[in-house]
Design an enzyme around this catalytic site. Structure first.
Site, PDB file in Angstrom:
ATOM      1  N   SER A 127       0.808  -1.220   0.000  1.00 24.03           N
ATOM      2  CA  SER A 127       0.000   0.000   0.000  1.00 24.03           C
ATOM      3  C   SER A 127       0.842   1.270   0.000  1.00 24.03           C
ATOM      4  O   SER A 127       1.904   1.331   0.634  1.00 24.03           O
ATOM      5  CB  SER A 127      -0.874  -0.008   1.266  1.00 24.03           C
ATOM      6  OG  SER A 127      -1.409   1.275   1.501  1.00 24.03           O
ATOM      7  N   GLU A 129       0.151   3.672   1.701  1.00 18.81           N
ATOM      8  CA  GLU A 129       0.184   4.105   3.105  1.00 18.81           C
ATOM      9  C   GLU A 129       1.575   3.850   3.707  1.00 18.81           C
ATOM     10  O   GLU A 129       1.966   4.501   4.678  1.00 18.81           O
ATOM     11  CB  GLU A 129      -0.921   3.372   3.875  1.00 18.81           C
ATOM     12  CG  GLU A 129      -1.072   3.724   5.348  1.00 18.81           C
ATOM     13  CD  GLU A 129      -1.626   5.112   5.647  1.00 18.81           C
ATOM     14  OE1 GLU A 129      -2.194   5.756   4.736  1.00 18.81           O
ATOM     15  OE2 GLU A 129      -1.471   5.566   6.794  1.00 18.81           O
ATOM     16  N   TYR A 151      -1.513   0.429  10.727  1.00 15.38           N
ATOM     17  CA  TYR A 151      -1.783  -0.239   9.444  1.00 15.38           C
ATOM     18  C   TYR A 151      -0.569  -0.133   8.517  1.00 15.38           C
ATOM     19  O   TYR A 151      -0.128  -1.130   7.931  1.00 15.38           O
ATOM     20  CB  TYR A 151      -3.012   0.410   8.782  1.00 15.38           C
ATOM     21  CG  TYR A 151      -3.232   0.000   7.346  1.00 15.38           C
ATOM     22  CD1 TYR A 151      -3.873  -1.186   7.021  1.00 15.38           C
ATOM     23  CD2 TYR A 151      -2.798   0.813   6.291  1.00 15.38           C
ATOM     24  CE1 TYR A 151      -4.067  -1.564   5.691  1.00 15.38           C
ATOM     25  CE2 TYR A 151      -2.993   0.450   4.970  1.00 15.38           C
ATOM     26  CZ  TYR A 151      -3.628  -0.740   4.673  1.00 15.38           C
ATOM     27  OH  TYR A 151      -3.820  -1.096   3.360  1.00 15.38           O
TER      28      TYR A 151
HETATM   29  P1  NAP Z   1     -11.478  -4.317   1.963  1.00 17.94           P
HETATM   30  O1  NAP Z   1     -12.620  -4.010   1.077  1.00 17.94           O
HETATM   31  O2  NAP Z   1     -11.422  -3.725   3.331  1.00 17.94           O
HETATM   32  O3  NAP Z   1     -11.372  -5.919   2.091  1.00 17.94           O
HETATM   33  C1  NAP Z   1     -10.559  -6.516   3.055  1.00 17.94           C
HETATM   34  C2  NAP Z   1     -10.784  -8.009   2.995  1.00 17.94           C
HETATM   35  O4  NAP Z   1      -9.948  -8.641   3.982  1.00 17.94           O
HETATM   36  C3  NAP Z   1     -12.212  -8.443   3.279  1.00 17.94           C
HETATM   37  O5  NAP Z   1     -12.571  -9.442   2.362  1.00 17.94           O
HETATM   38  C4  NAP Z   1     -12.122  -9.017   4.672  1.00 17.94           C
HETATM   39  O6  NAP Z   1     -13.054 -10.048   4.907  1.00 17.94           O
HETATM   40  C5  NAP Z   1     -10.724  -9.639   4.645  1.00 17.94           C
HETATM   41  N1  NAP Z   1     -10.205  -9.944   5.974  1.00 17.94           N
HETATM   42  C6  NAP Z   1     -10.189  -9.130   7.060  1.00 17.94           C
HETATM   43  N2  NAP Z   1      -9.669  -9.791   8.124  1.00 17.94           N
HETATM   44  C7  NAP Z   1      -9.342 -11.046   7.690  1.00 17.94           C
HETATM   45  C8  NAP Z   1      -8.795 -12.180   8.308  1.00 17.94           C
HETATM   46  N3  NAP Z   1      -8.455 -12.190   9.600  1.00 17.94           N
HETATM   47  N4  NAP Z   1      -8.616 -13.294   7.568  1.00 17.94           N
HETATM   48  C9  NAP Z   1      -8.968 -13.321   6.256  1.00 17.94           C
HETATM   49  N5  NAP Z   1      -9.500 -12.273   5.615  1.00 17.94           N
HETATM   50  C10 NAP Z   1      -9.692 -11.143   6.319  1.00 17.94           C
HETATM   51  O7  NAP Z   1     -10.086  -3.939   1.232  1.00 17.94           O
HETATM   52  P2  NAP Z   1      -9.805  -3.610  -0.311  1.00 17.94           P
HETATM   53  O8  NAP Z   1     -10.008  -2.168  -0.522  1.00 17.94           O
HETATM   54  O9  NAP Z   1     -10.496  -4.614  -1.162  1.00 17.94           O
HETATM   55  O10 NAP Z   1      -8.230  -3.851  -0.344  1.00 17.94           O
HETATM   56  C11 NAP Z   1      -7.691  -5.132  -0.636  1.00 17.94           C
HETATM   57  C12 NAP Z   1      -6.275  -5.180  -0.107  1.00 17.94           C
HETATM   58  O11 NAP Z   1      -5.500  -4.159  -0.704  1.00 17.94           O
HETATM   59  C13 NAP Z   1      -6.125  -4.977   1.398  1.00 17.94           C
HETATM   60  O12 NAP Z   1      -5.034  -5.744   1.824  1.00 17.94           O
HETATM   61  C14 NAP Z   1      -5.791  -3.502   1.527  1.00 17.94           C
HETATM   62  O13 NAP Z   1      -5.084  -3.262   2.728  1.00 17.94           O
HETATM   63  C15 NAP Z   1      -4.940  -3.313   0.289  1.00 17.94           C
HETATM   64  N6  NAP Z   1      -4.909  -1.974  -0.290  1.00 17.94           N
HETATM   65  C16 NAP Z   1      -6.072  -1.343  -0.600  1.00 17.94           C
HETATM   66  C17 NAP Z   1      -6.034  -0.105  -1.204  1.00 17.94           C
HETATM   67  C18 NAP Z   1      -7.302   0.629  -1.578  1.00 17.94           C
HETATM   68  O14 NAP Z   1      -7.215   1.835  -1.856  1.00 17.94           O
HETATM   69  N7  NAP Z   1      -8.432  -0.039  -1.656  1.00 17.94           N
HETATM   70  C19 NAP Z   1      -4.800   0.498  -1.504  1.00 17.94           C
HETATM   71  C20 NAP Z   1      -3.642  -0.200  -1.185  1.00 17.94           C
HETATM   72  C21 NAP Z   1      -3.694  -1.451  -0.596  1.00 17.94           C
HETATM   73  P3  NAP Z   1     -14.394  -9.895   5.791  1.00 17.94           P
HETATM   74  O15 NAP Z   1     -15.501  -9.989   4.796  1.00 17.94           O
HETATM   75  O16 NAP Z   1     -14.338 -11.059   6.674  1.00 17.94           O
HETATM   76  O17 NAP Z   1     -14.323  -8.592   6.515  1.00 17.94           O
HETATM   77  O1  G4F Z   2     -10.451   7.057   2.628  1.00 17.45           O
HETATM   78  P1  G4F Z   2      -9.460   6.940   3.727  1.00 17.45           P
HETATM   79  O2  G4F Z   2      -9.942   6.352   4.999  1.00 17.45           O
HETATM   80  O3  G4F Z   2      -8.227   6.158   3.109  1.00 17.45           O
HETATM   81  P2  G4F Z   2      -6.682   6.046   3.531  1.00 17.45           P
HETATM   82  O4  G4F Z   2      -6.467   6.313   4.964  1.00 17.45           O
HETATM   83  O5  G4F Z   2      -5.892   6.852   2.557  1.00 17.45           O
HETATM   84  O6  G4F Z   2      -6.417   4.486   3.305  1.00 17.45           O
HETATM   85  C1  G4F Z   2      -6.875   3.807   2.132  1.00 17.45           C
HETATM   86  O7  G4F Z   2      -5.874   3.871   1.153  1.00 17.45           O
HETATM   87  C2  G4F Z   2      -4.646   3.193   1.488  1.00 17.45           C
HETATM   88  C3  G4F Z   2      -3.684   3.398   0.315  1.00 17.45           C
HETATM   89  O8  G4F Z   2      -2.985   4.602   0.494  1.00 17.45           O
HETATM   90  C4  G4F Z   2      -4.969   1.737   1.715  1.00 17.45           C
HETATM   91  F1  G4F Z   2      -3.812   1.056   1.964  1.00 17.45           F
HETATM   92  C5  G4F Z   2      -5.940   1.605   2.870  1.00 17.45           C
HETATM   93  O9  G4F Z   2      -6.275   0.228   3.054  1.00 17.45           O
HETATM   94  C6  G4F Z   2      -7.210   2.368   2.530  1.00 17.45           C
HETATM   95  O10 G4F Z   2      -7.836   1.723   1.451  1.00 17.45           O
HETATM   96  O11 G4F Z   2      -8.865   8.391   4.070  1.00 17.45           O
HETATM   97  C7  G4F Z   2      -8.331   9.224   3.061  1.00 17.45           C
HETATM   98  C8  G4F Z   2      -8.070  10.611   3.643  1.00 17.45           C
HETATM   99  C9  G4F Z   2      -7.260  10.612   4.951  1.00 17.45           C
HETATM  100  O12 G4F Z   2      -6.288  11.621   4.862  1.00 17.45           O
HETATM  101  C10 G4F Z   2      -8.278  10.994   6.022  1.00 17.45           C
HETATM  102  O13 G4F Z   2      -7.736  11.701   7.125  1.00 17.45           O
HETATM  103  O14 G4F Z   2      -9.318  11.220   3.951  1.00 17.45           O
HETATM  104  C11 G4F Z   2      -9.191  11.891   5.194  1.00 17.45           C
HETATM  105  N1  G4F Z   2     -10.522  12.043   5.808  1.00 17.45           N
HETATM  106  C12 G4F Z   2     -11.082  13.229   6.148  1.00 17.45           C
HETATM  107  N2  G4F Z   2     -12.271  13.018   6.716  1.00 17.45           N
HETATM  108  C13 G4F Z   2     -11.360  11.055   6.144  1.00 17.45           C
HETATM  109  C14 G4F Z   2     -12.471  11.674   6.721  1.00 17.45           C
HETATM  110  N3  G4F Z   2     -11.272   9.713   6.001  1.00 17.45           N
HETATM  111  C15 G4F Z   2     -12.318   8.972   6.436  1.00 17.45           C
HETATM  112  N4  G4F Z   2     -12.259   7.633   6.280  1.00 17.45           N
HETATM  113  N5  G4F Z   2     -13.425   9.538   7.025  1.00 17.45           N
HETATM  114  C16 G4F Z   2     -13.546  10.889   7.200  1.00 17.45           C
HETATM  115  O15 G4F Z   2     -14.550  11.370   7.719  1.00 17.45           O
END
Ligand code: NAP
Ligand code: G4F
Length: 327
Positions: A127, A129, A151
Site C-alpha cells: 500500500s 500508506e 496499518y
Molecule cells: P477491503 O474491502 O477492506 O477488504 C478486506 C478483505 O480482507 C475483506 O474481504 C475481509 O473479509 C478480509 N479480511 C479481514 N480480516 C481477515 C482475516 N483475519 N482473515 C482473512 N480475511 C480477512 O479492502 P480492499 O479495498 O479490497 O483492499 C484489498 C487489499 O488491498 C487490502 O489488503 C488492503 O489493505 C490493500 N490496499 C487497498 C487499497 C485501496 O485503496 N483499496 C490500496 C492499497 C492497498 P471480511 O468480509 O471477513 O471482513
Molecule cells: O479514505 P481513507 O480512509 O483512506 P486512507 O487512509 O488513505 O487508506 C486507504 O488507502 C490506502 C492506500 O494509500 C490503503 F492502503 C488503505 O487500506 C485504505 O484503502 O482516508 C483518506 C483521507 C485521509 O487523509 C483521512 O484523514 O481522507 C481523510 N478524511 C477526512 N475526513 C477522512 C475523513 N477519512 C475517512 N475515512 N473519514 C472521514 O470522515
C-alpha cells in the site's frame, strides 16, 4: 484451466479480481472468514462461480488446508484489516492480520509448493500508506518507507517479508504498491464512499449534512477495476518484482467534495459540510501521489478511469442505490 486463490475475496478488490479472473477462464477459490460472513451474499451474487473456502489469515492451519484443497497456480493475498483509522484503536489485531497474516500466507505457500517453488505465484497487496511521511514526490518503488499508522507499519512488514521470501526461497512473489482505489463497492467507512453516499442522500432529501475530518489531505485516487488488472499482470511476468500502481494525479478532500457535489448540480458545498476532530487521525499522511512509470513500461498498465469520472460514477451508483432503498 489456471487456478487462483484469493484472500480478502469479500472486499472491494476481491470482488473485482474474481470477475476479472473468471472472465479469463480461471477456476477461482476464495478464502472467507467467519461462520456467517454477511458479505458472502454479495460475493455469491457478483461471482457465483467462486468456490468458497473457510479460513482466517491468523490461523496458519486453515491456510495450509485451503491451499491443499484449492491447489492454486496463483495466490492473491488481499485479506487485511484495511481501514487506517481503525488501526490505531486495534493495533494488535491489525498487526496480526495485516502484518503477520502475510507471513502466515507466505509460509503456507512455501509448504504447499514443497520442492517445486516455481509451481505457484504470489501477489501481496502492499500500500501507498507505507510511504506515510513521504520522502519523495511523487513516490516510486525506491522511495524510503516511513509509515504513519499501525496499518502502515503492518503493511511494511508484509511488504518486506514478501521480498524476503522471493530472495530467500526464489518464490515468484510480487508486491503491488497500490495507491488509493475506489468504486461503488468501496466500504462506506472510506472517505470517497462516505462522501458520495452522503451527497446522494442529501440530493434525495434523506440527510442534511456530512461530517468529516481533515479536508486538506491529498490522495492519488484511481478506479479499483483498473487496479486489479495490474495485480494480474504482475503475476504473468517471467520474474517477480514490486510495482507502484497509481494515476500520477493528486486531489484533496476539498477537490473530492467539489467533484461529488458537482455531480448533483451543487457548486457551494460548504453549507452541507461540517468538521469534527473525531475524524482526525493521530498522525496524518498529508500527500500521496505515485509514479507508476515502471508499471507502464514493464506491465503495459495504465489507468482508464480519471478522477472526475470516478467520483461521478460513484455518486450515480449511490443515487440509484439510495433511491431503490426508499422506493
Ligand atoms: P477491503 O474491502 O477492506 O477488504 C478486506 C478483505 O480482507 C475483506 O474481504 C475481509 O473479509 C478480509 N479480511 C479481514 N480480516 C481477515 C482475516 N483475519 N482473515 C482473512 N480475511 C480477512 O479492502 P480492499 O479495498 O479490497 O483492499 C484489498 C487489499 O488491498 C487490502 O489488503 C488492503 O489493505 C490493500 N490496499 C487497498 C487499497 C485501496 O485503496 N483499496 C490500496 C492499497 C492497498 P471480511 O468480509 O471477513 O471482513
Ligand atoms: O479514505 P481513507 O480512509 O483512506 P486512507 O487512509 O488513505 O487508506 C486507504 O488507502 C490506502 C492506500 O494509500 C490503503 F492502503 C488503505 O487500506 C485504505 O484503502 O482516508 C483518506 C483521507 C485521509 O487523509 C483521512 O484523514 O481522507 C481523510 N478524511 C477526512 N475526513 C477522512 C475523513 N477519512 C475517512 N475515512 N473519514 C472521514 O470522515
Amino acid at each position: 484451466m489456471p487456478r487462483a486463490l484469493i484472500t480478502g475475496i469479500t472486499g472491494q478488490d476481491g470482488l473485482y479480481l474474481s470477475e476479472l479472473l473468471l472472465s479469463k477462464g480461471y477456476e477461482v477459490f476464495g478464502l472467507v472468514r467467519g461462520q456467517n460472513n454477511p458479505k458472502l451474499d454479495v460475493l455469491r451474487r457478483v461471482a457465483p462461480e467462486v468456490q468458497v473456502l473457510t479460513g482466517d489469515l491468523t490461523d496458519v492451519s486453515s491456510l495450509v488446508r485451503i491451499l491443499a484443497v484449492a491447489q492454486p497456480d496463483e495466490i492473491y493475498n488481499l485479506g487485511a484489516v484495511s481501514f487506517v483509522a481503525y488501526s490505531w484503536e486495534n493495533a494488535a489485531l491489525t498487526t496480526d492480520v495485516t502484518g503477520k497474516g502475510v507471513l502466515n500466507m507466505l509460509e503456507a505457500t512455501r509448504l504447499y509448493a514443497g520442492d517445486d517453488i516455481e509451481k505457484v505465484r504470489f501477489y501481496q497487496a502492499s500500500s501507498s500508506e507505507m510511504f506515510g511521511k513521504v520522502q519523495d514526490v511523487p513516490q516510486r518503488e525506491s522511495t524510503l518507507l516511513w509509515p504513519r499508522s499501525p496499518y502502515g507499519v503492518a503493511k511494511v512488514f508484509g511488504h518486506y517479508m514478501t521480498i524476503n521470501y522471493r530472495e530467500s526461497y526464489g518464490m515468484h512473489a510480487s508486491s503491488g504498491i497500490l495507491f488509493n482505489h475506489e468504486s461503488p463497492r468501496r466500504g462506506p467507512e472510506f472517505v470517497t464512499r462516505k462522501v458520495t453516499m452522503a451527497v446522494a442522500r442529501i440530493k434525495l432529501g434523506l440527510q442534511d449534512s456530512l461530517t468529516l475530518g481533515n479536508l486538506d489531505a491529498k490522495r492519488d485516487w484511481g478506479f479499483a477495476g483498473d487496479y486489479v488488472e495490474a495485480m494480474w499482470r504482475m503475476l504473468q511476468q517471467p520474474v517477480a518484482d514490486d510495482y507502484v500502481i497509481a494515476t500520477g494525479e493528486t486531489h484533496s478532500i476539498r477537490d473530492l467534495l467539489d467533484a461529488a457535489f458537482k455531480a448533483v448540480g451543487v457548486d457551494d458545498w460548504a453549507r452541507y459540510v461540517e468538521q469534527d476532530p473525531r475524524f482526525m487521525r493521530p498522525a496524518e499522511v498529508d500527500l500521496l501521489v505515485g509514479d507508476a512509470s515502471k508499471a507502464r513500461e514493464v506491465l503495459g498498465w495504465k489507468p482508464a478511469v480519471g478522477f472526475d469520472e470516478l467520483i461521478k460514477l460513484m455518486v450515480e451508483a449511490d443515487l440509484a442505490e439510495q433511491s431503490a432503498l426508499v422506493h
